[in-house]
Scaffold this active site. Structure first.
Site, PDB file in Angstrom:
ATOM      1  N   LYS A  91      79.228   0.526  97.295  1.00 38.49           N
ATOM      2  CA  LYS A  91      80.461   1.906  98.147  1.00 38.49           C
ATOM      3  C   LYS A  91      79.917   2.491  99.437  1.00 38.49           C
ATOM      4  CE  LYS A  91      78.530   3.725  93.605  1.00 38.49           C
ATOM      5  NZ  LYS A  91      78.980   4.602  92.696  1.00 38.49           N
ATOM      6  N   ARG A  92      78.668   2.590  99.009  1.00 39.32           N
ATOM      7  CA  ARG A  92      77.589   2.758 100.226  1.00 39.32           C
ATOM      8  C   ARG A  92      78.558   2.932 101.449  1.00 39.32           C
ATOM      9  NH1 ARG A  92      71.812   5.432  99.110  1.00 39.32           N
ATOM     10  NH2 ARG A  92      73.353   6.149  96.810  1.00 39.32           N
TER      11      ARG A  92
END
Ligand code: GLU
Length: 495
Positions: free
Chosen positions: A253-254
């Protein structure tokens, strides 16, 4: 003839992940194609990290995509309960069976003692794994149990040799037993670990094929051994390739929004998202890119899965979505879909108080609230010019807020505000100055209603995506800078 039964077994410890949907899709296709059943089981034995809201969210998101399971905690079935937290006695009983048969043992070592043992073994040039030599004599075990000492139950594993696993896609996989710990089966709180609960349930629920992500390959030797210890047939194993970011790293998700909710909020069509997930490592025999779930089931062949890491590319997904919009929705359906997405009650009601108190006529609504229905905002560095903060400080405000909110579990405006206030104080900034870039990131302007409420309504995924986008617009941090900034953040959080 054996009925094929597959399952998806999500742990409700976070947002509904696209990776979960991807594995669920392949399990469902495999089961349907063989006229079998597809089961959903909730693996919530990690009582600290599992939440009911995450479970609800996962079920809702998978259903939004159009996936359908035949048995599960919400639909019931002959093997209920389908939530592991409700099956504690079953696992305890099975752990005891293994102790009685001599395949598992009580372990009273503290984490510190285990670290010490690991270090000593390492120093002696031995493999540092936790092995069965930790077992105590029977009378010592009796004494400690009688004294009420806390314990875990561990399975025994061979010290050496090679474990051979057969994988439907990968063929023979060899793993050295020396690398495998005497896995904890039952924790000191009486709850099973994933490994025990997963094996017991797959067996009791009649699962014939375990199709799951490749990150579980290292667990397969323990699982295979547990099946042998219990004297059960083992399901066929199939480890799917992991989804990757466009830079080939593991999907995170980064770098990419990974929550299904984000794609729903962005206004993707569920059919298109599911279609795209079906293209992850798999293709139709005629290589066509657009296909429905039914098409996929009709033509499904697990042997067409290719093991090179499939790239989850949001731009490609956008393109596929546009094809679906143009080819598969007539004008009536298009309107119905937008209505369901945009003007639905759940989304509108929290907005109404803000809009109603500010508009004179309905035509004021769109300009006032456009940011609540947009994806990424069109921002430029000029949007941030009015900020009282130095540029470096401004980037920190966005980065720290993003990190802090990435860790926030209970997404309410009060909790968001608590986090923001804490950061502003820690950085020695006036709340108003701190909030300016946050307003711009979320609403595109400092003149909007409470940004905490906007963030609450937009939800965690869209909020984080917008903060990330704003940070990129003002320049972000280089890799080298990030290290430094991470350190500053860690000490800020610790103080
Ligand atoms: N609970 C595990 C997960 O969250 C399931 C893994 C498996 O399918 O065995 O991914």
């Amino acid at each position: 003839m054996m009925t094929v039964r597959t399952r998806i077994a999500p742990s409700p410890t976070g947002d509904p992940h696209v990776g979960t949907a991807y594995i669920a899709l392949f399990n469902q296709c495999f089961a349907r194609q063989h006229g079998g059943q597809f089961i959903l089981r909730i693996e919530d034995t990690d009582q600290v990290r599992s939440t009911e809201s995450s479970e609800q969210d996962i079920l809702r998101a998978l259903r939004w995509l159009g996936l359908q399971w035949d048995e599960g905690p919400d639909v019931g079935g002959p093997h209920a309960p389908y939530r592991q937290s409700e099956r504690g006695d079953i696992y305890r009983e099975h752990a005891m069976q293994l102790v009685e048969k001599g395949y598992a043992f009580y372990c009273f070592r503290s984490p510190e003692e285990l670290d010490e043992i690991r270090e000593t073994r390492k120093a002696q040039g031995l493999n540092p794994g936790i092995k069965g030599d930790l077992e105590l004599p029977a009378d010592e075990v009796e004494r400690r149990l009688a004294a009420g000492e806390p314990f875990v139950i561990r399975m025994k594993v061979p010290d050496e040799g090679v474990c051979v696993i057969e994988d439907m896609l990968r063929g023979r996989i060899e793993i050295d037993w020396a690398q495998v710990d005497c896995q904890v089966l039952l924790k000191s709180d009486g709850m099973p670990t994933y490994h025990l609960a997963n094996i017991v349930d797959d067996h009791l629920m009649g699962i014939t094929h375990v199709i799951r992500g490749e990150e579980w390959i290292p667990s397969a030797p323990k699982h295979q051994l547990l099946y042998q210890y219990f004297g059960w047939d083992m399901p066929v194993l199939c480890h799917m390739p992991l989804l990757r970011n466009p830079d080939k790293s593991k999907l995170s998700k980064r770098k990419n929004p990974t929550s299904i909710n984000f794609y729903e909020r962005m206004g993707f069509l569920p059919e298109a998202v599911l279609n795209y997930l079906g293209r992850m490592g798999w293709s139709m025999p005629d290589e066509r890119e657009k296909f429905s779930l039914d098409d996929m089931i009709t033509h499904f062949d697990i042997n067409r899965v290719s093991l090179g890491g499939p790239i989850f590319d949001v731009e490609k997904l956008r393109w596929l979505n546009s094809v679906w919009i143009r080819e598969s929705l007539d004008d009536e359906q298009f309107v119905a879909r937008i209505k369901a997405w945009w003007l639905n009650r759940e989304r509108m009601m929290p907005l109404v108080p803000h809009i109603k108190s500010r508009v004179d006529v309905f035509s004021d609504i769109v300009p006032l609230s456009a940011f609540m229905f947009s994806g990424m905002l069109e921002l430029t560095p000029a949007h941030f010019e009015q900020s009282k903060l130095e540029e470096a400080e401004l980037r920190r405000v966005l980065q720290f807020s993003l990190w802090k909110l990435e860790a926030l579990r209970d997404w309410t405006k009060d909790n968001i505000f608590g986090d923001i206030k804490g950061l502003a104080k820690g950085m020695g900034l006036k709340l108003g100055d701190f909030m300016f870039p946050i307003f711009v990131a979320i609403a595109g302007t400092p003149n909007s209603w409470s940004v905490m409420e906007s963030m609450e309504m937009l939800g965690p995924d869209m909020t984080r995506a917008r903060l990330r986008h704003a940070l990129n617009v003002v320049g972000g941090f280089s890799k080298k800078e990030t290290k430094k900034v991470e350190k500053e953040y860690a000490s800020l959080i610790a103080s």
